[in-house]
Design a protein around this motif. Structure first.
Motif, PDB file in Angstrom:
ATOM      1  N   ILE A   1       0.833  -1.210   0.000  1.00  8.99           N
ATOM      2  CA  ILE A   1       0.000   0.000   0.000  1.00  8.99           C
ATOM      3  C   ILE A   1       0.866   1.257   0.000  1.00  8.99           C
ATOM      4  O   ILE A   1       0.500   2.278   0.566  1.00  8.99           O
ATOM      5  CB  ILE A   1      -0.951   0.019   1.231  1.00  8.99           C
ATOM      6  CG1 ILE A   1      -0.158  -0.178   2.528  1.00  8.99           C
ATOM      7  CG2 ILE A   1      -2.037  -1.004   1.101  1.00  8.99           C
ATOM      8  CD1 ILE A   1      -0.938   0.155   3.779  1.00  8.99           C
ATOM      9  N   LEU A   2       1.987   1.193  -0.689  1.00  6.01           N
ATOM     10  CA  LEU A   2       2.919   2.326  -0.655  1.00  6.01           C
ATOM     11  C   LEU A   2       2.327   3.608  -1.216  1.00  6.01           C
ATOM     12  O   LEU A   2       2.738   4.705  -0.847  1.00  6.01           O
ATOM     13  CB  LEU A   2       4.193   1.983  -1.436  1.00  6.01           C
ATOM     14  CG  LEU A   2       5.101   0.941  -0.774  1.00  6.01           C
ATOM     15  CD1 LEU A   2       6.284   0.620  -1.674  1.00  6.01           C
ATOM     16  CD2 LEU A   2       5.575   1.418   0.585  1.00  6.01           C
ATOM     17  N   THR A   3       1.345   3.478  -2.112  1.00  3.41           N
ATOM     18  CA  THR A   3       0.791   4.688  -2.726  1.00  3.41           C
ATOM     19  C   THR A   3      -0.392   5.243  -1.932  1.00  3.41           C
ATOM     20  O   THR A   3      -0.957   6.261  -2.288  1.00  3.41           O
ATOM     21  CB  THR A   3       0.318   4.410  -4.158  1.00  3.41           C
ATOM     22  OG1 THR A   3      -0.580   3.300  -4.114  1.00  3.41           O
ATOM     23  CG2 THR A   3       1.487   4.091  -5.068  1.00  3.41           C
ATOM     24  N   LYS A   4      -0.755   4.516  -0.874  1.00  2.00           N
ATOM     25  CA  LYS A   4      -1.864   5.018  -0.061  1.00  2.00           C
ATOM     26  C   LYS A   4      -1.416   6.158   0.850  1.00  2.00           C
ATOM     27  O   LYS A   4      -0.228   6.285   1.165  1.00  2.00           O
ATOM     28  CB  LYS A   4      -2.396   3.881   0.820  1.00  2.00           C
ATOM     29  CG  LYS A   4      -3.544   3.108   0.194  1.00  2.00           C
ATOM     30  CD  LYS A   4      -4.240   2.341   1.292  1.00  2.00           C
ATOM     31  CE  LYS A   4      -5.652   1.994   0.965  1.00  2.00           C
ATOM     32  NZ  LYS A   4      -6.258   1.269   2.082  1.00  2.00           N
ATOM     33  N   SER A   5      -2.365   6.950   1.301  1.00  2.07           N
ATOM     34  CA  SER A   5      -2.033   8.069   2.172  1.00  2.07           C
ATOM     35  C   SER A   5      -1.496   7.575   3.512  1.00  2.07           C
ATOM     36  O   SER A   5      -2.030   6.622   4.094  1.00  2.07           O
ATOM     37  CB  SER A   5      -3.263   8.927   2.430  1.00  2.07           C
ATOM     38  OG  SER A   5      -2.983   9.850   3.469  1.00  2.07           O
ATOM     39  N   ALA A   6      -0.451   8.223   3.975  1.00  2.00           N
ATOM     40  CA  ALA A   6       0.129   7.848   5.265  1.00  2.00           C
ATOM     41  C   ALA A   6      -0.870   8.048   6.398  1.00  2.00           C
ATOM     42  O   ALA A   6      -0.749   7.448   7.460  1.00  2.00           O
ATOM     43  CB  ALA A   6       1.387   8.674   5.514  1.00  2.00           C
ATOM     44  N   MET A   7      -1.877   8.921   6.146  1.00  2.00           N
ATOM     45  CA  MET A   7      -2.854   9.199   7.186  1.00  2.00           C
ATOM     46  C   MET A   7      -3.738   7.992   7.487  1.00  2.00           C
ATOM     47  O   MET A   7      -4.441   7.975   8.490  1.00  2.00           O
ATOM     48  CB  MET A   7      -3.744  10.380   6.785  1.00  2.00           C
ATOM     49  CG  MET A   7      -2.983  11.656   6.490  1.00  2.00           C
ATOM     50  SD  MET A   7      -1.657  11.990   7.622  1.00  2.00           S
ATOM     51  CE  MET A   7      -2.106  13.579   8.220  1.00  2.00           C
ATOM     52  N   THR A   8      -3.746   6.982   6.595  1.00  2.00           N
ATOM     53  CA  THR A   8      -4.605   5.824   6.833  1.00  2.00           C
ATOM     54  C   THR A   8      -3.956   4.822   7.793  1.00  2.00           C
ATOM     55  O   THR A   8      -4.603   3.890   8.244  1.00  2.00           O
ATOM     56  CB  THR A   8      -4.911   5.091   5.506  1.00  2.00           C
ATOM     57  OG1 THR A   8      -3.667   4.678   4.929  1.00  2.00           O
ATOM     58  CG2 THR A   8      -5.646   6.002   4.538  1.00  2.00           C
ATOM     59  N   LEU A   9      -2.677   4.997   8.113  1.00  2.00           N
ATOM     60  CA  LEU A   9      -1.995   4.062   9.016  1.00  2.00           C
ATOM     61  C   LEU A   9      -2.408   4.301  10.465  1.00  2.00           C
ATOM     62  O   LEU A   9      -2.890   5.383  10.812  1.00  2.00           O
ATOM     63  CB  LEU A   9      -0.473   4.235   8.890  1.00  2.00           C
ATOM     64  CG  LEU A   9       0.136   3.953   7.517  1.00  2.00           C
ATOM     65  CD1 LEU A   9       1.622   4.276   7.536  1.00  2.00           C
ATOM     66  CD2 LEU A   9      -0.088   2.508   7.115  1.00  2.00           C
ATOM     67  N   SER A  10      -2.165   3.296  11.305  1.00  2.00           N
ATOM     68  CA  SER A  10      -2.441   3.477  12.732  1.00  2.00           C
ATOM     69  C   SER A  10      -1.354   4.358  13.350  1.00  2.00           C
ATOM     70  O   SER A  10      -0.320   4.603  12.727  1.00  2.00           O
ATOM     71  CB  SER A  10      -2.441   2.111  13.429  1.00  2.00           C
ATOM     72  OG  SER A  10      -1.114   1.637  13.517  1.00  2.00           O
ATOM     73  N   GLY A  11      -1.605   4.810  14.575  1.00  2.64           N
ATOM     74  CA  GLY A  11      -0.654   5.710  15.231  1.00  2.64           C
ATOM     75  C   GLY A  11       0.742   5.111  15.331  1.00  2.64           C
ATOM     76  O   GLY A  11       1.738   5.766  15.031  1.00  2.64           O
ATOM     77  N   GLY A  12       0.825   3.836  15.745  1.00  3.02           N
ATOM     78  CA  GLY A  12       2.125   3.185  15.888  1.00  3.02           C
ATOM     79  C   GLY A  12       2.827   3.044  14.546  1.00  3.02           C
ATOM     80  O   GLY A  12       4.035   3.269  14.427  1.00  3.02           O
TER      81      GLY A  12
END
Lengths: 293, 322, 249
Positions: free
Chosen positions: C138-149
């Motif tokens: 998912i490298l092209t996905k927005s970093a904002m979709t990741l969890s906090g950790g």
């Protein structure tokens, strides 16, 4: 450890930054010069026209001589009328939006409505005023029709400013009052509104400035080409400063001859409007500095 | 419930002895009053929406009768605007073209200036200059349009006419420059808000990664503020297309499709303002001007709805992938 | 010795935030800075890569040497310094860009253009930050979709991508849940082979677990600096003892 070319690359990056900052400063300078240029130019051409007679006499000799007193009075009436319409309505709307309304369709509609109202061109307000107040309600071209039209024109400005002022009142003030068992309306009227008052006032003053300078909305609803008598009721037509400039500068057979009068009128209008705006700006910065919460 | 009338809420009122019935009654009237106030305020707040509806209603009431005489497409795309001829022709295409041209050109001037000023104010300027420049832009926004029109007429026009050896200085370029002066404050102040709202964390992250200030502005701050900046541009355009006095006084007033940037044009607002005074009440001309108002209204409405949509969508999601 | 501070004083306007701090940070070691809130530990950390430059009205006195060079010398360039001394913040702060573009931000600015090199760098950085397996698809996905950790590990990967020598961490786990915290601590343990890590933490167990050296700050002064074990078992200063045993702070 980014390899050897780092140094020349760094230089290049700083050159880019320097160029960009230069362009940005240049843009800011041009904007400043634009404002100063316009003001200085009007001052240079207009100051000679400003005399006591100019401010206190009516136009004479088919508006080639005399003063602009009826236009000053007319603009005063229209502006005061507009603020009487817009201020209470605007403040109440803002109170509803910030204090009472909960998220939902109704509030969404109101917000979109206010935003769209803010975007309605002033000439369309003029058409609306003509169709509704002048023709349908049979007010005729009058102070009443013009003031209502201008009032609705500045309504979104007032709502916006009042909302901002209300939002700036800390939530803890409200909670403290509510926790003492004071009802919501009393909390708003005794605690929230007084704290927001300076901000609301600033908005109102800016609204006055806006209303005083508008031409298109009053062209079909209130403004008279020429009257030598002052209005005696709200159903009378009036002269107004912005419209007077337009008329002198574009219509009639003595356009070149009346240039000094045009400059003078423009100078009076600009002094009035920018003076009012300046008061609002200074007031706001004073309020911000004094604020201790 | 001890909302004693007249006492300051912050200072607890002296507890007066009161019977239970009395205080219940007070509580009840207080509750009724609250409900009345809330609904009254809701209604008054709704007036803005009603007003928008009334505007549409009365534009239609006075404008639609023209379509008994000609079709909508004849009106919109007809290339001849001769409302006082016999028979009259009511094609507003030249007016639409005039509006579009001055709007686009004015935004080409106003967008860079407005955006750069916003960047300067929010990212670069020292605190003092920042305050001064903000005030200057606010004053610029406050300049009455009739004064700008007057300035364009008596200064810019003769200068342009002489310098470029033109038949008239009242033309597209002149109008666009003066319109740009009006649009710059709109674009600048909304963009500045958007840049200001970019979280400090983004900028810190960028600096900590060894970016220069310029790189941080160009690659982090502006992209993150892009939705607000687009809103600013759209609202700036809406402002320019609806502006009346400037185009009335300096666009020249020729209702023909222009062939060059130094031709004169007659944008829609100018046409309405100039002719309404002469158009006989409820004549075809009168209705045609209202119908022009309808077109103008819906163009600006569309701009505003798009701007509203953009700013809301991004408020909810954050700015996603850039 | 990679970084040395010599008699550093620091002022926010008239407020003195640090007084006479002299301290050596050893290469490829983890050093923890601890102390109660407002003791100046974060301020010192932000001085090490000149992040405090961004705050108006601040002033530094004394010297901070990075590989023997004073980073506050007039000709020192904060941008170059920050390229070699990376930083991870308290709250994960990925850019609102794709995961890929978050990592490539710094290398691209540093002039790396070759696509293959960039892709290799992204993979390497994410692997070092132990995030690769979770995000490689998912490298092209927005970093904002990741969890906090995950976001925080992305921020670490982003810092690693510019190949720094030192990584500063400002309470990197204080906004995270215990599981994510454990992952970051594990990560720090593997990173210390290649990097000098300086970490500010308010969590004393964390300092004891991951660091080799610890400095204790109180009221803008460095009270005690020593091997972590010594600080936590047999501190010299009474104030240190009071703090680590929980008598104040």
């Amino acid at each position: 450890m980014n390899g050897q070319p780092t140094h020349s690359l760094m230089k290049w990056r700083y050159i880019k930054q320097g160029v960009f900052f230069g362009v940005v400063r240049f843009a800011a300078l041009i904007i400043t010069l634009a404002l100063l240029g316009i003001i200085v130019f009007l001052l240079a051409h207009g100051w000679r026209a400003i005399t006591w007679d100019f401010l206190t006499l009516s136009p004479m000799d088919s508006m080639t001589k005399g003063g602009i007193m009826p236009a000053i009075v007319g603009t005063f009436y229209l502006t005061v009328g507009a603020i009487i319409v817009a201020l209470p309505l605007g403040v109440v709307s803002a109170i509803y939006l910030t204090e009472y309304a909960k998220q939902g369709l109704f509030i969404r509609i109101i917000r979109v409505g206010v935003n769209c109202l803010a975007g309605v061109p002033s000439v369309v307000f003029g058409l609306f005023g003509l169709g509704f107040f002048v023709v349908f309600l049979k007010f005729g071209s009058s102070i009443l029709a013009g003031a209502l039209t201008l009032g609705f024109l500045i309504l979104p400005t007032i709502i916006g400013a009042a909302e901002e002022a209300l939002k700036a009142v800390p939530q803890t003030f409200r909670e403290a009052s509510l926790a003492l068992g004071v009802s919501k309306w009393r909390t708003i009227s005794r605690i929230v509104l007084p704290s927001a008052l300076p901000g609301i006032l600033t908005g109102a003053i800016l609204g006055v400035g806006r209303a005083a300078g508008e031409t298109a909305p009053i062209m079909f609803t209130a403004a008279a080409f020429f009257t030598s008598v002052l209005p005696r009721s709200v159903f009378d037509e009036v002269m107004a400063l912005p419209y007077h400039i337009y008329v002198l500068a574009t219509a009639g057979t003595h356009i070149e001859q009346t240039r000094p009068l045009q400059y003078g009128t423009a100078l009076v209008l600009i002094a009035l409007v920018l003076g009012v705006d300046l008061v609002a700006i200074v007031l706001r910065s004073m309020v911000r500095r004094k604020k201790r919460w | 419930m001890c909302a004693v009338a007249g006492s300051k809420p912050a200072v607890p009122a002296k507890p007066k002895k009161r019977t239970i019935m009395e205080s219940r009654k007070r509580a009840l009237t207080s509750r009724v009053r609250e409900i009345i106030i809330k609904n009254l305020f809701a209604f008054l707040a709704f007036i803005s929406v009603l007003l928008l509806g009334l505007i549409v209603l009365f534009l239609f009431r006075e404008g639609l009768p023209i379509f008994k005489q000609i079709s909508v497409s004849q009106f919109l795309f007809g290339s001849a605007w001769y409302p006082t001829y016999n028979p009259p022709e009511y094609g507003i295409w030249p007016l639409i073209v005039g509006s579009v041209i001055v709007t686009v050109l004015s935004c080409l001037i106003a967008v860079p200036f407005g955006l750069l000023a916003a960047v300067y104010i929010s990212e670069i300027a020292p605190a003092r200059i920042k305050e001064i420049l903000k005030s200057i832009i606010e004053l610029l926004a406050g300049l009455p349009s009739v004064v700008l029109g007057f300035f364009g007429m008596v200064i810019l026009a003769p200068w342009m006419q002489e310098t470029f050896d033109l038949p008239t200085g009242l033309n597209i370029v002149n109008a666009s420059v003066m319109l740009a002066v009006m649009a710059i404050p709109t674009i600048s102040s909304i963009s500045e808000d958007a840049l200001y709202a970019v979280p400090r964390e983004y900028k810190e992250a960028s600096y900590a990664l060894g970016a220069t200030k310029y790189e941080t502005i160009a690659k982090v701050a502006i992209p993150a503020a892009l939705s607000g900046i687009s809103t600013a541009v759209i609202l700036g355009m809406a402002r320019a297309i609806g502006e009346t006095m400037v185009v009335l006084m300096v666009a020249g007033g020729s209702a023909a499709i222009p062939r060059g940037l130094f031709d004169s044009v007659r944008p829609m607002p100018a046409s309405i303002a100039a002719e309404m005074g002469e158009a006989p009440f409820q004549s075809g001309h009168y209705h045609a001007l209202f119908a022009t108002g309808i077109v103008l209204f819906f163009i600006t409405l569309a701009f505003n709805l798009v701007a509203d949509h953009i700013s809301n969508r991004f408020k909810e999601e954050g700015s996603g992938t850039l | 010795m990679i970084i040395q501070t010599k008699n550093v004083d620091f002022f926010y306007g008239a407020f003195r935030a640090l007084t006479d701090v002299t301290l050596d940070f050893k290469k490829n070691r983890v050093t923890a800075l601890i102390g109660p809130s407002g003791c100046g530990k974060s301020t010192l950390l932000r001085l090490l890569n000149r992040m405090n430059d961004l705050i108006d009205g601040t002033r530094v006195e004394g010297e901070i040497l990075f590989e023997g060079q004073n980073i506050y010398a007039p000709n020192a360039d904060p941008v170059e310094i920050r390229q070699r001394i990376g930083m991870v913040f308290q709250k994960p702060n990925p850019f609102p860009k794709s995961i890929f573009n978050n990592i490539t931000y710094a290398p691209k600015l540093a002039g790396i253009r070759d696509r293959g090199e960039i892709e290799a760098l992204v993979e390497e950085s994410l692997k070092r930050a132990v995030l690769w397996d979770e995000v490689k698809d998912i490298l092209t996905k927005s970093a904002m979709t990741l969890s906090g950790g995950q976001q925080q590990r992305l921020c670490i990967a982003r810092a690693l991508a510019m190949k720094p020598d030192v990584i500063l961490m400002d309470e990197p786990t204080s906004a995270l849940d215990p599981i994510s915290t454990a992952k970051i601590e594990e990560l720090i343990d593997t990173l210390k082979k290649h990097y000098t890590i300086i970490i500010v933490t308010h969590n004393m167990q964390q300092a004891a677990r991951i660091s080799e050296y610890t400095g204790f700050f109180y009221m803008g002064k460095l009270i005690e600096f020593n091997v972590t074990e010594k600080i936590f078992t047999n501190p010299d200063a009474k104030q240190t003892e009071d703090y680590i045993t929980g008598r104040f702070g």
